[in-house]
Design a protein around this motif. Structure first.
Motif, short mmCIF file in Angstrom:
data_model
loop_
_atom_site.label_atom_id
_atom_site.label_comp_id
_atom_site.label_asym_id
_atom_site.label_seq_id
_atom_site.Cartn_x
_atom_site.Cartn_y
_atom_site.Cartn_z
N SER A 263 69.50 -49.28 14.19
CA SER A 263 70.10 -48.14 13.52
C SER A 263 71.61 -48.65 13.59
CB SER A 263 70.04 -46.98 14.22
OG SER A 263 70.46 -47.02 15.70
N LYS A 264 72.34 -48.08 12.68
CA LYS A 264 73.73 -48.57 12.95
C LYS A 264 74.47 -47.99 14.26
CE LYS A 264 74.57 -49.02 7.63
NZ LYS A 264 72.96 -49.27 7.66
N THR A 265 74.13 -46.69 14.40
CA THR A 265 74.93 -46.23 15.40
C THR A 265 74.61 -46.85 16.99
OG1 THR A 265 75.17 -43.78 14.64
CG2 THR A 265 74.84 -43.97 17.09
N TYR A 266 73.14 -47.36 17.11
CA TYR A 266 72.71 -48.18 18.10
C TYR A 266 73.58 -49.46 18.18
CZ TYR A 266 69.49 -49.85 21.75
OH TYR A 266 69.05 -50.24 23.05
N ALA A 267 73.50 -50.15 16.88
CA ALA A 267 74.43 -51.24 16.98
C ALA A 267 75.91 -51.18 17.65
CB ALA A 267 74.36 -51.73 15.44
N ASN A 268 76.50 -50.01 17.28
CA ASN A 268 77.81 -49.94 18.17
C ASN A 268 77.62 -49.54 19.56
OD1 ASN A 268 79.20 -50.32 15.57
ND2 ASN A 268 78.75 -48.21 14.93
N GLU A 269 76.61 -48.76 19.82
CA GLU A 269 76.39 -48.32 21.08
C GLU A 269 76.18 -49.34 22.31
OE1 GLU A 269 74.36 -43.87 20.46
OE2 GLU A 269 73.09 -45.42 21.00
N ILE A 270 75.52 -50.47 21.64
CA ILE A 270 74.93 -51.44 22.49
C ILE A 270 76.14 -52.30 22.82
CG2 ILE A 270 72.41 -51.37 22.00
CD1 ILE A 270 72.97 -53.56 20.26
N HIS B 112 75.86 -48.55 27.26
CA HIS B 112 74.53 -48.70 26.48
C HIS B 112 74.11 -50.39 26.52
CE1 HIS B 112 75.16 -44.61 25.21
NE2 HIS B 112 73.95 -44.70 24.70
N GLY B 113 74.97 -51.21 27.11
CA GLY B 113 74.96 -52.50 26.95
C GLY B 113 74.07 -53.24 27.71
N PRO C 36 67.00 -45.79 20.37
CA PRO C 36 67.51 -47.14 19.35
C PRO C 36 67.38 -46.49 17.96
CG PRO C 36 66.43 -47.98 21.32
CD PRO C 36 66.17 -46.71 21.36
N CYS C 37 66.37 -46.11 17.77
CA CYS C 37 65.96 -45.59 16.39
C CYS C 37 65.26 -44.32 16.32
CB CYS C 37 65.45 -46.53 15.26
SG CYS C 37 65.04 -45.90 13.63
N PRO D 269 63.74 -31.22 12.97
CA PRO D 269 64.10 -32.02 14.49
C PRO D 269 65.12 -31.29 14.98
CG PRO D 269 64.73 -33.34 12.50
CD PRO D 269 64.13 -32.10 12.05
N ILE D 270 65.18 -31.11 16.09
CA ILE D 270 66.32 -30.79 17.10
C ILE D 270 66.51 -31.97 18.22
CG2 ILE D 270 67.18 -29.21 18.94
CD1 ILE D 270 65.16 -27.11 18.01
N VAL D 271 67.71 -32.89 17.95
CA VAL D 271 67.97 -33.96 18.41
C VAL D 271 69.27 -34.10 19.17
CG1 VAL D 271 66.40 -35.05 16.79
CG2 VAL D 271 69.01 -35.24 16.38
N ARG D 272 69.52 -34.97 20.10
CA ARG D 272 70.75 -35.22 20.51
C ARG D 272 71.40 -36.52 19.55
NH1 ARG D 272 74.35 -38.08 24.22
NH2 ARG D 272 72.99 -39.94 24.35
N GLU D 273 72.79 -36.51 19.62
CA GLU D 273 73.24 -37.50 18.54
C GLU D 273 73.52 -38.82 19.33
OE1 GLU D 273 77.05 -35.29 17.69
OE2 GLU D 273 75.84 -33.85 16.66
N THR D 274 72.57 -39.70 19.26
CA THR D 274 72.44 -41.04 19.70
C THR D 274 71.62 -41.85 18.90
OG1 THR D 274 72.00 -42.24 21.76
CG2 THR D 274 70.37 -40.47 21.38
N GLY D 275 71.94 -43.02 18.91
CA GLY D 275 71.08 -44.13 18.28
C GLY D 275 70.62 -43.63 16.77
N GLY D 276 69.46 -43.97 16.45
CA GLY D 276 69.06 -43.61 15.21
C GLY D 276 68.68 -42.10 15.00
N LEU D 277 68.80 -41.25 15.96
CA LEU D 277 68.77 -40.02 15.68
C LEU D 277 69.87 -39.31 14.94
CD1 LEU D 277 67.18 -38.73 19.27
CD2 LEU D 277 66.20 -39.26 17.40
N LYS D 278 71.14 -39.85 15.53
CA LYS D 278 72.38 -39.65 14.90
C LYS D 278 72.45 -39.88 13.55
CE LYS D 278 77.45 -39.66 15.09
NZ LYS D 278 78.43 -40.34 16.11
N ASP D 279 71.69 -41.19 13.08
CA ASP D 279 71.78 -41.86 11.60
C ASP D 279 70.82 -41.18 10.89
OD1 ASP D 279 73.43 -43.47 12.84
OD2 ASP D 279 72.34 -45.40 12.85
#
Length: 478
Positions: free
Chosen positions: A215-222, A227-228, A380-381, A395-405
């Motif tokens: 996911s694009k967000t996970y690419a930034n998070e890591i 998150h790295g 991650p996704c 869905p009820i999600v936290r805004e992280t990784g692919g959930l945010k995307d």
């Protein structure tokens, strides 16, 4: 364009998580774009005889594993128009399960070297080897170290997809010599060295031609310290070599209009009454009160902190004072399994806990739930939220990784959005967003709109497969 997709598991032959789903559905989607993708994976002892008896033996040869020469057979089976090759070695793979053995470093060193050697023997002129996670990420290293003399190998480009950075294939440095036949210079910070050991995944990141994560967000998070997983510096330094492409799901497999596992079939135009029937039948099957006034919140998940189960633990007593029924399917940490069992015994009309995994029950939960809970610490996704949306479970999600995307939070002023989300890893925020979702549910017009938006999102592999096609083409044209 010919792509060899190297992976440690693929549905329906072997599955421990979402990687297997990707390894089945992405190649299928890529082949529809005209790309000749073929999958190569271990021939595990647990593969069903329904498949193993239909495999065709193509060839066999020996594979160097350090000073040893090990037998390797290549078996072949075409499934759903996707060619699958299976690396056969009973010593390494005829065991229960897929991972968690003391010699996993040796097993996947053999597999990775076998993939490289298979290029000599397959009737398939490979342009790209697409490797996935640590189990195969040493392949780009081996290609550069051992195969640059080979015309068949020298032109091969490599793509690494990181499905979860947490698992890196870290082994003692002796593995480098004893199993991979790599010289001392590879034990270097700019190559395989990871503290006082070696990391297969680090090698893949450095030596592959392109690194993709899910996911694009996970690419930034890591790229960040939090998150790295110790590789944030490396990932920050490779620039545009690292990109994010969000996963999809197979719309033929996950289709409420045709799914044989669910009670009543439906689609985006017929869900209102038919999905309700799935809800009632699920409640009945799980011995919960049958009513539409109570919201069914489903969750199909590993029961670990990574999936946000500790947040649920902190709010569960308060949550059960609200008009909800919680339906859990999964297994994981003993503490969380026991916690859910306790609540199921104490609140039998509000909680159904199923400590196992059942694909049939999972589909029934997706179809019968009003809402789907996924408060992950990291994701991650995520595939579950995509399936939930396909089945109209909001869905009820936290805004992280692919959930945010993939989940756009509902805005009651504009009417846009197909889920609910919260930002900080905080139980109070989780409880607040669940209460907010519950406040919207009684307004049937609003809720109908949210469900319709969720069900009509295109989370198939179509767009993502096209993105991978562009990655392949850019490498072959460079």
């Amino acid at each position: 364009m010919k792509v060899l997709f190297a992976v440690s598991e693929a549905f329906p032959f072997a599955k421990s998580g979402g990687l297997a789903d990707v390894a089945y559905s992405l190649p299928k989607a890529l082949r529809k774009l005209g790309i000749d993708v073929r999958v190569i994976m271990p021939k595990y002892g647990d593969i069903s005889s329904d498949f193993s008896t239909k495999m065709k033996h193509l060839c066999h040869f020996t594979v160097p594993v350090g000073w040893r020469n090990q037998y390797c057979g290549i078996e072949y089976l075409n499934l759903d128009d996707v060619p699958f090759y299976f690396i056969d070695n009973e010593y390494y793979f005829k065991r229960p399960g897929y991972y968690g053995y003391y010699d996993d470093g040796e097993r996947f060193s053999f597999f990775s070297r076998a993939v490289c050697e298979a290029v000599y023997h397959l009737d398939f002129d490979v342009d790209i080897i697409h490797v996935n996670d640590w189990h195969t990420s040493i392949i780009p290293v081996l290609l550069k170290a051992h195969y640059m003399h080979s015309e068949k190998h020298r032109k091969i480009k490599t793509v690494l997809t990181i499905h979860n950075l947490k698992y890196q294939g870290v082994f003692p440095k002796e593995v480098m010599h004893d199993l991979l036949s790599l010289p001392d210079e590879y034990f270097d910070e700019n190559r395989l060295k990871f503290y006082d050991a070696i990391s297969f995944l680090k090698g893949g990141i450095i030596y592959s031609d392109k690194v993709v994560t899910v996911s694009k967000t996970y690419a930034n998070e890591i790229r960040t310290l939090s998150h790295g997983e110790g590789l944030h510096g490396l990932l920050s330094g490779i620039g545009e070599k690292l990109i994010g492409i969000v996963n999809g799901i197979d719309y033929e497999v996950y289709n409420p209009a045709t799914d044989k596992f669910i009670f009543v079939n439906y689609d985006a135009n017929t869900f209102e009454s038919r999905k309700k029937e799935n809800k009632f039948r699920l409640q009945q099957m799980l011995n919960l009160p049958v009513t539409d006034e109570i919201v069914v919140i489903g969750m199909v998940s590993r029961l670990t902190k990574e999936k946000g189960i500790d947040l649920i633990e902190k709010i569960l007593s308060r949550l059960l004072t609200l008009p909800v029924q919680l339906v859990i399917l999964g297994a994981g940490d003993y503490h969380y399994e026991q916690m859910f069992r306790h609540y199921a015994a104490a609140y039998p009309s509000e909680v159904s806990v199923n400590i196992c995994y059942s694909e049939e029950l999972a589909r029934k939960i997706y179809a019968g739930s009003d809402m789907y809970l996924m408060p992950s610490l990291t994701e991650p996704c995520g595939i579950s939220q995509l399936i939930a949306m396909r089945y109209g479970s909001v869905p009820i999600v936290r805004e992280t990784g692919g959930l945010k995307d993939t989940v756009k939070p509902y805005n009651q002023f504009t009417g846009e959005g197909w889920g609910f989300s919260f930002a900080n890893y905080d139980p109070a925020e989780l409880f607040a967003i669940i209460k907010y979702a519950l406040s919207i549910y009684p307004d049937k017009a609003q809720w109908r709109s949210i469900v319709y938006q969720a069900m009509t999102r295109d989370n198939s592999w179509n767009a993502s497969a096209y993105e991978y096609q562009k990655v392949y083409e850019s490498l072959l044209n460079s």
